[in-house]
Design a protein around this motif. Structure first.
Motif, mmCIF file in Angstrom:
data_model
loop_
_atom_site.group_PDB
_atom_site.id
_atom_site.type_symbol
_atom_site.label_atom_id
_atom_site.label_comp_id
_atom_site.label_asym_id
_atom_site.label_seq_id
_atom_site.Cartn_x
_atom_site.Cartn_y
_atom_site.Cartn_z
ATOM 1 N N GLU A 99 -14.897 -39.838 -8.436
ATOM 2 C CA GLU A 99 -13.547 -40.342 -8.189
ATOM 3 C C GLU A 99 -12.545 -39.336 -8.712
ATOM 4 N N THR A 100 -11.942 -38.624 -7.780
ATOM 5 C CA THR A 100 -11.059 -37.523 -8.157
ATOM 6 C C THR A 100 -9.612 -37.903 -7.822
ATOM 7 N N PRO A 101 -8.685 -37.722 -8.763
ATOM 8 C CA PRO A 101 -7.265 -38.023 -8.484
ATOM 9 C C PRO A 101 -6.735 -37.153 -7.342
ATOM 10 N N LEU A 102 -5.806 -37.722 -6.572
ATOM 11 C CA LEU A 102 -5.209 -36.984 -5.460
ATOM 12 C C LEU A 102 -4.507 -35.728 -5.954
ATOM 13 N N THR A 103 -4.027 -35.796 -7.180
ATOM 14 C CA THR A 103 -3.290 -34.653 -7.736
ATOM 15 C C THR A 103 -4.138 -33.387 -7.711
ATOM 16 N N LEU A 104 -5.407 -33.510 -8.055
ATOM 17 C CA LEU A 104 -6.256 -32.328 -8.090
ATOM 18 C C LEU A 104 -6.522 -31.798 -6.689
ATOM 19 N N TYR A 105 -6.659 -32.703 -5.735
ATOM 20 C CA TYR A 105 -6.815 -32.230 -4.364
ATOM 21 C C TYR A 105 -5.620 -31.396 -3.951
ATOM 22 N N LEU A 106 -4.399 -31.942 -4.276
ATOM 23 C CA LEU A 106 -3.171 -31.244 -3.885
ATOM 24 C C LEU A 106 -3.037 -29.911 -4.614
ATOM 25 N N LEU A 107 -3.385 -29.911 -5.923
ATOM 26 C CA LEU A 107 -3.265 -28.668 -6.684
ATOM 27 C C LEU A 107 -4.235 -27.616 -6.159
ATOM 28 N N ALA A 108 -5.457 -28.021 -5.831
ATOM 29 C CA ALA A 108 -6.415 -27.075 -5.284
ATOM 30 C C ALA A 108 -5.933 -26.541 -3.951
ATOM 31 N N GLY A 109 -5.264 -27.417 -3.178
ATOM 32 C CA GLY A 109 -4.761 -26.980 -1.883
ATOM 33 C C GLY A 109 -3.650 -25.974 -1.983
ATOM 34 N N THR A 110 -2.929 -25.957 -3.120
ATOM 35 C CA THR A 110 -1.832 -25.000 -3.271
ATOM 36 C C THR A 110 -2.318 -23.559 -3.218
ATOM 37 N N ILE A 111 -3.595 -23.357 -3.522
ATOM 38 C CA ILE A 111 -4.135 -22.002 -3.479
ATOM 39 C C ILE A 111 -4.177 -21.505 -2.043
ATOM 40 N N ALA A 112 -4.406 -22.451 -1.095
ATOM 41 C CA ALA A 112 -4.515 -22.043 0.312
ATOM 42 C C ALA A 112 -3.165 -22.035 1.029
ATOM 43 N N VAL A 113 -2.182 -22.795 0.497
ATOM 44 C CA VAL A 113 -0.882 -22.903 1.197
ATOM 45 C C VAL A 113 -0.203 -21.561 1.411
ATOM 46 N N PRO A 114 -0.198 -20.639 0.425
ATOM 47 C CA PRO A 114 0.506 -19.365 0.623
ATOM 48 C C PRO A 114 -0.065 -18.503 1.747
ATOM 49 N N VAL A 115 -1.226 -18.874 2.248
ATOM 50 C CA VAL A 115 -1.786 -18.098 3.350
ATOM 51 C C VAL A 115 -0.853 -18.137 4.552
ATOM 52 N N VAL A 116 -0.202 -19.300 4.773
ATOM 53 C CA VAL A 116 0.663 -19.467 5.949
ATOM 54 C C VAL A 116 1.848 -18.507 5.917
ATOM 55 N N PRO A 117 2.671 -18.502 4.839
ATOM 56 C CA PRO A 117 3.799 -17.563 4.850
ATOM 57 C C PRO A 117 3.354 -16.103 4.865
ATOM 58 N N THR A 118 2.197 -15.815 4.239
ATOM 59 C CA THR A 118 1.706 -14.427 4.250
ATOM 60 C C THR A 118 1.410 -13.989 5.673
ATOM 61 N N LEU A 119 0.745 -14.868 6.451
ATOM 62 C CA LEU A 119 0.425 -14.523 7.838
ATOM 63 C C LEU A 119 1.683 -14.436 8.692
ATOM 64 N N VAL A 120 2.609 -15.365 8.472
ATOM 65 C CA VAL A 120 3.856 -15.353 9.258
ATOM 66 C C VAL A 120 4.644 -14.085 8.963
ATOM 67 N N GLY A 121 4.735 -13.730 7.661
ATOM 68 C CA GLY A 121 5.492 -12.529 7.304
ATOM 69 C C GLY A 121 4.857 -11.266 7.855
ATOM 70 N N SER A 122 3.523 -11.248 7.925
ATOM 71 C CA SER A 122 2.837 -10.062 8.430
ATOM 72 C C SER A 122 2.961 -9.940 9.936
ATOM 73 N N LEU A 123 2.913 -11.122 10.636
ATOM 74 C CA LEU A 123 2.948 -11.095 12.095
ATOM 75 C C LEU A 123 4.373 -11.111 12.648
ATOM 76 N N PHE A 124 5.250 -11.785 11.946
ATOM 77 C CA PHE A 124 6.636 -11.930 12.425
ATOM 78 C C PHE A 124 7.599 -11.552 11.313
ATOM 79 N N PRO A 125 7.780 -10.271 11.052
ATOM 80 C CA PRO A 125 8.648 -9.831 9.945
ATOM 81 C C PRO A 125 10.112 -10.188 10.128
ATOM 82 N N ASP A 126 10.492 -10.519 11.359
ATOM 83 C CA ASP A 126 11.896 -10.901 11.570
ATOM 84 C C ASP A 126 12.158 -12.319 11.077
ATOM 85 N N LEU A 127 11.094 -13.138 11.022
ATOM 86 C CA LEU A 127 11.256 -14.516 10.581
ATOM 87 C C LEU A 127 11.099 -14.675 9.076
#
Length: 849
Positions: free
Chosen positions: A171-199
């Protein structure tokens, strides 16, 4: 300052501070490996964020490019730190898999080389300064970057899945799921910045996610994070001294600790099943305990394997196998068995050879002993007695003579007589016997000298392949075996000696009987039975009075024995059948350490025949000498009377005539009668002298100083031959010889003067050899020379009807010289005779009488 520019600086600086500052909080993590992985992740992420800040701050393009490369290198390392952390946190063993770690290190090294050399090849990225939205470096990535980035995201995703899978099991608190997910969230802006530098600005945003994760789990959800860590097998890997294999439902090894890896070096988590690893382990049922054996670097080790069900813990773990190292215990049990077998072999062995052969065989069967051998001293080298086991050509290749530092320990002990038992460890990098032993996986050699004294004439060598060599308990066992074996071999030798003595006693021609302190006979040998007529059953239990004739010839025997002295004498005994006999008896007491008599040994030699023969010879000698002397006196007296009358008649001018009136010259024959009679009387006296001197000298140790001998001989010769030219030259140094030399030299000198009709000249000279061990005496005269038949008889030492001497003088001298242990030689020429006598020097004892 541009507001967006300031925002980026604040975000990435804050991320660096958050990551590096959170390191202190990791001290609460109980698992060393979890702590190590998370610290590595935080350090690398913090440095990655700092690299981005530096890239923003430095003005030139070149400086920005190198700051960007540093960020790429450090950032790529966070992937492996993340995987290490997740593996340790979730209780897996991938982070301890040497092959996995080596592969990751190699991959990271290649990627780093590609990135660092980008200024040369430009295949990874190209960069240019861009003024909007603020002055920064715009980056255009090549295909190599996207390939490595895809692999990095894939590996990070595996780690994230493993983390979520671990959370899912409890039984794991939702907080830990969300915190673990924060490690993967920055992948999105990194990819957007690399592919679309104007945005969006093309920088790496991953350090921001790691910073949020670290601050969240270590400060706001710390308790839940620590509770859900699964040191259920991650931590036990660190703290248990036993080997542990964690299994899934299919009995596949999903994790293990270092101790298990030491037992099974080829172990790979997630790949090896128990059946593939060890059939003995695969046969284990829950609750079973079995001892399994494995080979580790050529050494056999033993483990007690136990299988248990895991009730609580990760869902993918269903059971655990613990491996307790019982190698030492198994060895001790085996050594106990070996000691028992060795003792049994010692007890059963009837000879030293049989005992040594059996001991070699027993020890060679012990698991871990490569070979065993016995060596004995052979002059200055060693000789192989017995060997067992698998020495290969080792015993043929080692030298059997000691050499500086390179000799086999057994050879060294035998030849140098050093005191052992001792253990010599094998130096794998050493030369000589070390390299030969190491080639056969031998780790140590135990040497045991079997001699209880100072000698090391028999040595046992045991060669083990155990990685720990010989332990203290094992050495103690061998010390006990050595002591037992020493006593056993001494007992065997004593038994053999007693058997030989018994055989010698039984075969001896003299009677032997053994009595206790009270004089009761306890043992008799066969010769005693033959001499006395009593068999053993009749004599044992009786006293020597059984043999006594009652005339007291054994008086004083028990007085001497009671005083601890040896008694010797001739006793007059009576056989069982009543016949009397004479025996020469020697009785010796056996005493204990206090001097009390505990037993008495008596030896008897039947001398009846010798005694009768001696009596007969003595009687014959006395009668013959008496009668010969009387007869010679008559002959001599009458010869002198007749001679006187004949000489008187001639002086008156009358002629001697027979009754028939015939005249004859009777003076010459009468003189011959007188001379012959005198010679016979002298011969009789000389025979008596020879008997007296030789009989008195045999069996004695009397010695005399050579100088005194020469003084005595000189005085005697001067008195008897006053006109002789005597030159008696004693040795220059004082030495002593057998007392028989004095009458021998006197006889030789007297014989030389007596048979010299002219003006005799005699020189007697003694010299001592260079070694001081021999005296040479030369007796030289100027007489007519010793007749050939005399000196030939003298040197050959025998006499027959065809070859004999004319008297006893030279025979007497020869016998006396032989009695001294010497030799006699004669040289005859026109100038006379020289007789050379050589006798050994003797240690001074009682003076000659």
């Amino acid at each position: 300052m541009n507001g967006l520019y300031a925002t980026y600086l604040v975000l990435f600086s804050g991320a660096a501070i958050a990551c590096l500052g959170s390191i202190v909080q990791t001290r609460r993590l109980a698992s060393r490996e979890v702590r190590r992985g998370l610290v590595a992740l935080l350090v690398l992420s913090g440095l990655w964020a700092l690299a981005v800040v530096v890239e923003f701050l430095v003005p030139g393009l070149a400086a920005k490019r190198w700051a960007h490369i540093a960020g790429l290198v450090v950032g790529f390392g966070t992937v492996f730190a993340w995987l290490y952390f997740v593996s340790a946190y979730t209780g897996r063993a991938y982070h301890r898999d040497r092959r996995a770690v080596a592969a990751a290190g190699g991959f990271y090294g290649v990627a780093t080389l590609v990135k660092v050399t980008n200024p040369l090849h430009g295949a990874y990225f190209s960069a240019a300064l861009s003024p909007t939205p603020f002055r920064h470096m715009a980056v255009s990535y090549g295909s190599v970057h996207w390939l490595l980035m895809g692999l990095a995201y894939a590996l990070s995703g595996v780690g994230l899945w493993a983390l979520y899978d671990s959370f899912r099991e409890r039984e794991t608190p939702l907080t830990l799921y969300l915190l673990a997910g924060t490690i993967a969230v920055p992948v999105v802006p990194t990819l957007v910045g690399s592919l679309f530098p104007d945005l969006l600005l093309g920088v790496t945003y991953e350090p921001l996610g790691v910073a949020v994760f670290a601050v969240g789990v270590l400060f706001f959800a710390e308790d839940s994070f620590l509770e859900l860590s699964t040191p259920g097998h991650s931590q036990l890997v660190d703290i248990l001294s036993e080997g542990v294999l964690l299994l899934d439902d299919d009995d596949t090894v999903v994790s293990y600790n270092d101790h298990a890896a030491a037992a099974y070096p080829s172990l790979t988590a997630g790949e090896d099943s128990l059946a593939a690893l060890d059939n003995a382990l695969a046969g284990l049922s829950v609750g079973d305990q079995h001892v399994v054996s494995t080979s580790v670097e050529g050494t056999t080790r033993h483990y007690q394997a136990t299988k248990k069900v895991i009730e609580a813990g990760p869902q993918f773990i269903s059971a655990a196998v613990t491996l307790t190292d019982v190698t030492r215990l198994v060895h001790l049990e085996e050594r106990t068995r070996v000691r028992s077998e060795v003792n049994e072999a010692i007890v059963e062995a009837s000879t030293e050879r049989a005992a040594k052969e059996k001991i070699c065989e027993v020890l060679a069967e012990v698991d871990g002993y490569r070979f065993v051998w016995f060596a004995s001293a052979d002059g200055d080298s060693a000789a192989r007695e017995h060997a067992a086991g698998d020495p290969g050509s080792y015993l043929d290749e080692i030298g059997l003579e000691p050499s500086a530092g390179d000799a086999d320990p057994v050879v060294e002990v035998v030849c140098e007589e050093e005191r052992y038992p001792g253990v010599v460890e094998v130096d794998a990098d050493g030369g000589g016997w070390h390299s030969l032993a190491a080639a056969r996986d031998v780790t140590a050699c135990m040497t045991l000298s079997l001699e209880p004294g100072e000698d090391c004439e028999s040595v046992l060598g045991v060669y083990t392949t155990d990685g720990d060599g010989f332990g203290e308990a094992e050495q103690a066992m061998f010390a006990e075996i050595r002591e037992t074996l020493q006593h056993a071999l001494a007992a065997i030798e004593a038994h053999e000696e007693a058997r030989r003595y018994q055989e010698a006693v039984n075969q001896a021609g003299y009677g032997l009987f053994i009595m206790d302190a009270d004089g009761t006979i306890r043992y008799v040998n066969p010769a005693f039975e033959e001499i006395t007529g009593y068999d053993g059953s009749e004599a044992v239990g009786r006293t020597p009075e059984l043999l006594s004739n009652g005339d007291g010839t054994d008086s004083g025997m028990w007085t001497a024995v009671a005083a601890g002295s040896i008694w010797e004498g001739e006793v007059h005994n009576r056989r069982k059948g009543g016949e009397r006999y004479w025996a020469h008896r020697t009785v010796a007491p056996v005493t204990d350490e206090r001097g009390d008599v505990t037993a008495v040994i008596a030896i008897e030699v039947d001398i009846t025949d010798q005694r009768v023969r001696d009596q007969r010879l003595d009687v014959l000698d006395r009668v013959v000498r008496h009668n010969l002397r009387n007869g010679m006196n008559v002959i001599t007296g009458n010869a002198r009377l007749a001679l006187a009358r004949a000489e008187g008649t001639m002086e008156n001018g009358e002629s001697a005539a027979t009754e028939n009136g015939e005249s004859a010259d009777i003076v010459g024959p009468i003189e011959n009668i007188e001379d012959t009679a005198w010679d016979l009387m002298q011969l009789s006296e000389k025979a008596h002298t020879a008997e007296r001197l030789i009989g008195a000298g045999e069996g004695t140790d009397r010695t005399v100083d050579v100088g005194e001998v020469f003084d005595t001989i000189g005085e005697k010769l001067s008195a008897e031959f006053p006109d002789a030219d005597l030159d008696v030259v004693p040795p220059t140094s004082a030495v002593t010889v057998d007392a028989a030399l004095e009458p021998a030299l006197f006889e030789l000198a007297h014989n030389a003067l007596e048979h010299n009709d002219g003006d005799p000249s005699l020189r007697v000279e003694a010299t001592v050899g260079d070694g001081g061990e021999e005296v040479t005496v030369r007796v030289a005269d100027d007489g007519p020379g010793l007749p050939t038949h005399e000196w030939r008889v003298l040197e050959s030492g025998d006499e027959s009807a065809l070859k004999h001497g004319s008297g006893l003088g030279l025979w007497l001298a020869n016998w006396l010289v032989l009695q001294c242990g010497g030799s006699l030689h004669s040289d005859v020429d026109d100038g006379g005779t020289t007789i050379t006598v050589r006798v050994p020097v003797r240690t001074a004892t009682a003076p000659a009488r």
